[in-house]
Design a protein around this motif. Structure first.
Motif, short mmCIF file in Angstrom:
data_model
loop_
_atom_site.label_atom_id
_atom_site.label_comp_id
_atom_site.label_asym_id
_atom_site.label_seq_id
_atom_site.Cartn_x
_atom_site.Cartn_y
_atom_site.Cartn_z
N GLN A 98 0.85 -1.19 0.00
CA GLN A 98 0.00 0.00 0.00
C GLN A 98 0.88 1.24 0.00
O GLN A 98 1.89 1.28 0.69
CB GLN A 98 -0.90 0.02 1.25
CG GLN A 98 -1.87 -1.14 1.32
CD GLN A 98 -2.70 -1.07 2.58
OE1 GLN A 98 -3.45 -0.12 2.75
NE2 GLN A 98 -2.55 -2.06 3.43
N GLY A 99 0.47 2.23 -0.74
CA GLY A 99 1.23 3.47 -0.78
C GLY A 99 0.95 4.34 0.44
O GLY A 99 -0.03 4.15 1.16
N SER A 100 1.83 5.29 0.65
CA SER A 100 1.66 6.22 1.76
C SER A 100 0.55 7.22 1.43
O SER A 100 0.41 7.64 0.29
CB SER A 100 2.97 6.96 2.02
OG SER A 100 2.81 7.90 3.04
N THR A 101 -0.21 7.61 2.41
CA THR A 101 -1.29 8.59 2.20
C THR A 101 -0.88 9.98 2.64
O THR A 101 -1.64 10.92 2.47
CB THR A 101 -2.56 8.17 2.95
OG1 THR A 101 -2.25 8.03 4.33
CG2 THR A 101 -3.09 6.84 2.42
N ILE A 102 0.33 10.10 3.23
CA ILE A 102 0.81 11.41 3.67
C ILE A 102 2.20 11.64 3.10
O ILE A 102 2.90 10.69 2.73
CB ILE A 102 0.81 11.55 5.20
CG1 ILE A 102 1.68 10.47 5.85
CG2 ILE A 102 -0.59 11.52 5.75
CD1 ILE A 102 1.84 10.62 7.35
N SER A 103 2.60 12.90 3.05
CA SER A 103 3.94 13.21 2.55
C SER A 103 4.44 14.48 3.22
O SER A 103 3.71 15.14 3.97
CB SER A 103 3.91 13.39 1.03
OG SER A 103 3.05 14.47 0.69
N VAL B 274 6.44 9.91 11.59
CA VAL B 274 7.58 9.08 11.98
C VAL B 274 8.01 9.42 13.40
O VAL B 274 8.26 8.53 14.22
CB VAL B 274 8.75 9.24 10.98
CG1 VAL B 274 10.02 8.60 11.51
CG2 VAL B 274 8.39 8.65 9.63
N LYS C 129 4.45 13.50 7.05
CA LYS C 129 5.06 12.17 7.13
C LYS C 129 6.19 12.18 8.17
O LYS C 129 6.34 11.24 8.94
CB LYS C 129 5.59 11.76 5.77
CG LYS C 129 5.99 10.32 5.67
CD LYS C 129 6.35 9.98 4.23
CE LYS C 129 6.33 8.51 4.00
NZ LYS C 129 6.53 8.16 2.60
N SER D 90 -3.03 -2.72 9.07
CA SER D 90 -2.86 -2.36 7.66
C SER D 90 -3.81 -3.13 6.75
O SER D 90 -4.23 -2.63 5.72
CB SER D 90 -1.42 -2.62 7.22
OG SER D 90 -0.53 -1.81 7.92
N TRP E 25 -6.93 2.22 12.40
CA TRP E 25 -5.78 2.19 13.31
C TRP E 25 -6.22 2.41 14.74
O TRP E 25 -5.78 1.76 15.65
CB TRP E 25 -4.76 3.26 12.92
CG TRP E 25 -4.02 2.92 11.68
CD1 TRP E 25 -4.33 3.30 10.42
CD2 TRP E 25 -2.89 2.08 11.56
NE1 TRP E 25 -3.46 2.78 9.53
CE2 TRP E 25 -2.54 2.01 10.20
CE3 TRP E 25 -2.11 1.37 12.47
CZ2 TRP E 25 -1.46 1.28 9.74
CZ3 TRP E 25 -1.04 0.65 12.01
CH2 TRP E 25 -0.72 0.61 10.65
#
Length: 188
Positions: free
Chosen positions: A101-106, A114, A110, A169, A180
């Motif tokens: 699955q790709g990340s939904t935030i950047s 982290v 992001k 996930s 989540w």
């Protein structure tokens, strides 16, 4: 420390009680909030209280009198966790769709996610760090407690976290949205 940790666990348990009650009686979502501005709401406090009430018999007895319950738990909880993970993987169509699955935030969101994840990991270990003397008090030498904790704590936490991440996930694949954290503020 035990009282504080019990309060935290009771709050988390209350959230689980809310999820169970919401599954049984979805109308619980409509309970009006009479605790505005308190940092909580009526549903959360009610479920916290119910969890606390139902856990009282378990904390009434000294640990040595209910040690068999812990023995049963030590076998059933890992098996249940692994079976839940297997169910989630099968329901999601394998591990591939879950981990690809790709990340939904950047960007900075992001980065802060982290940092938050690292703090969650540290806070998870904080209780064990504070209670380390409880684990080591019967050791004849300081090194006696080192090796058992050096391997079991990181491996146990890593496996538990892995199961949690895979199951959580997989919810995006299974239900179409990631699940989540479930709070009483959600209405679905």
């Amino acid at each position: 420390m035990a009282c504080i940790w019990y309060g935290v666990q009771a709050w988390i348990g209350g959230q689980c009680v809310y999820i169970m009650l919401r599954a049984i009686a979805p109308s619980i979502v409509n309970i009006p909030n009479g605790m505005e501005g308190s940092g909580t709401d009526t549903k959360s406090y009610m479920c916290f209280f119910l969890f606390w009430l139902f856990s009282l018999p378990a904390i009434w007895f000294p640990v040595y009198k209910i040690r068999h319950l812990f023995t049963v738990k030590s076998y059933t909880v890992p098996v249940a966790g692994i079976l839940f993970m297997v169910w989630a993987i099968v329901k999601a169509g394998g591990v591939g769709p879950i981990i690809h699955q790709g990340s939904t935030i950047s960007g900075s969101a992001k980065g802060w996610a982290v940092v938050g994840a690292i703090m969650d990991c540290v806070s998870n270990f904080a209780t064990l760090i504070v209670n380390d003397p409880d684990f080591a008090r019967f050791a004849k030498k300081p090194r006696d407690a080192l090796w058992s904790q050096l391997f079991t704590i990181p491996i146990g936490f890593a496996l538990t976290s892995f199961i949690g991440v895979i199951v959580s996930s997989s919810s995006k694949i299974i239900y179409g949205e990631p699940i989540w954290v479930c709070t009483t503020e959600e209405s679905h």
